[in-house]
Design a protein around this motif. Structure first.
Motif: not given
Length: 175
Positions: A2-7, A10
Motif C-alpha cells: 500500500a505504501t508503494d502504491d501511495i508513493s 504521489t
C-alpha cells in the motif's frame, strides 16, 4: 504494498504538476528565450562572481518584501474597487427610490396631457365636420348648403388672393 502504491501516485501527481508548471512557463516565456537568459546569467556569474553574488543576495532578501508589497497594493486596489462598486450600487438604489415615483408622476401628467390633446383633436374634428364650410387638402374651400356642396377655388392660383370662383356643385352629399 500500500505504501508503494501511495508513493507511486504521489510521484505521478508531482510529475504531472511539474509538467503543468513547465507548460505554463513555456506559454509566458518561450524555451529559447529562457535558455538565452540562463546562458547570460551563467556567463555573468562566471565573469563577475562578486557582483553576481551581491545581486543574488539582494534579490533573495528583497524579493519577499517586494512580493508582499505588490500583494498588499493589489489587495488594496481590489478592496477599494469592490468598496466603490458597493458604494455606487447603494446610492444608485437610493436614487432609484426617488426615480420610480417621479417617473410615475411624470407619466401620469404626460398621459393626462396626451388624453386632453387627443380629446381636443377629436372634438375639434367633429365640430369642424359640422361647420357650414371648410377647406379640403388641396386648398379648395368647400361650403355645405343643406344637401349641396359648393367647391370654390382661388382665381389665378395665387395664395395671397382672397378671390374665389365657384368651380363645381354637388347635389347630393352623402357623409
Amino acid at each position: 504494498m500500500a505504501t508503494d502504491d501511495i508513493s507511486s501516485r504521489t510521484r505521478s501527481r508531482a510529475n504531472d504538476l511539474l509538467v503543468y508548471g513547465q507548460r505554463q512557463v513555456d506559454r509566458v516565456v518561450s524555451p529559447p528565450t529562457r535558455q538565452k537568459a540562463y546562458n547570460w546569467v551563467y556567463d555573468f556569474s562566471i565573469e563577475k562572481p562578486i557582483l553576481s553574488s551581491f545581486v543574488a543576495f539582494q534579490l533573495a532578501l528583497s524579493l519577499a518584501p517586494i512580493l508582499l508589497f505588490a500583494g498588499f497594493a493589489t489587495t488594496t486596489i481590489a478592496v477599494s474597487l469592490i468598496s466603490a462598486l458597493l458604494f455606487s450600487l447603494f446610492w444608485i438604489g437610493i436614487a432609484t427610490l426617488f426615480l420610480v415615483p417621479t417617473l410615475f408622476i411624470t407619466f401620469s401628467i404626460a398621459l393626462f396631457f396626451w388624453a386632453w390633446a387627443a380629446a381636443t383633436f377629436f372634438a375639434g374634428r367633429y365640430v369642424y365636420g359640422r361647420l357650414s364650410s371648410g377647406a379640403d387638402g388641396d386648398g379648395k374651400v368647400v361650403a355645405n348648403s343643406g344637401e349641396k356642396k359648393i367647391i370654390f377655388e382661388k382665381k389665378n392660383g395665387k395664395n395671397n388672393d382672397a378671390d374665389f370662383d365657384a368651380k363645381a356643385e354637388a347635389t347630393e352629399v352623402k357623409e
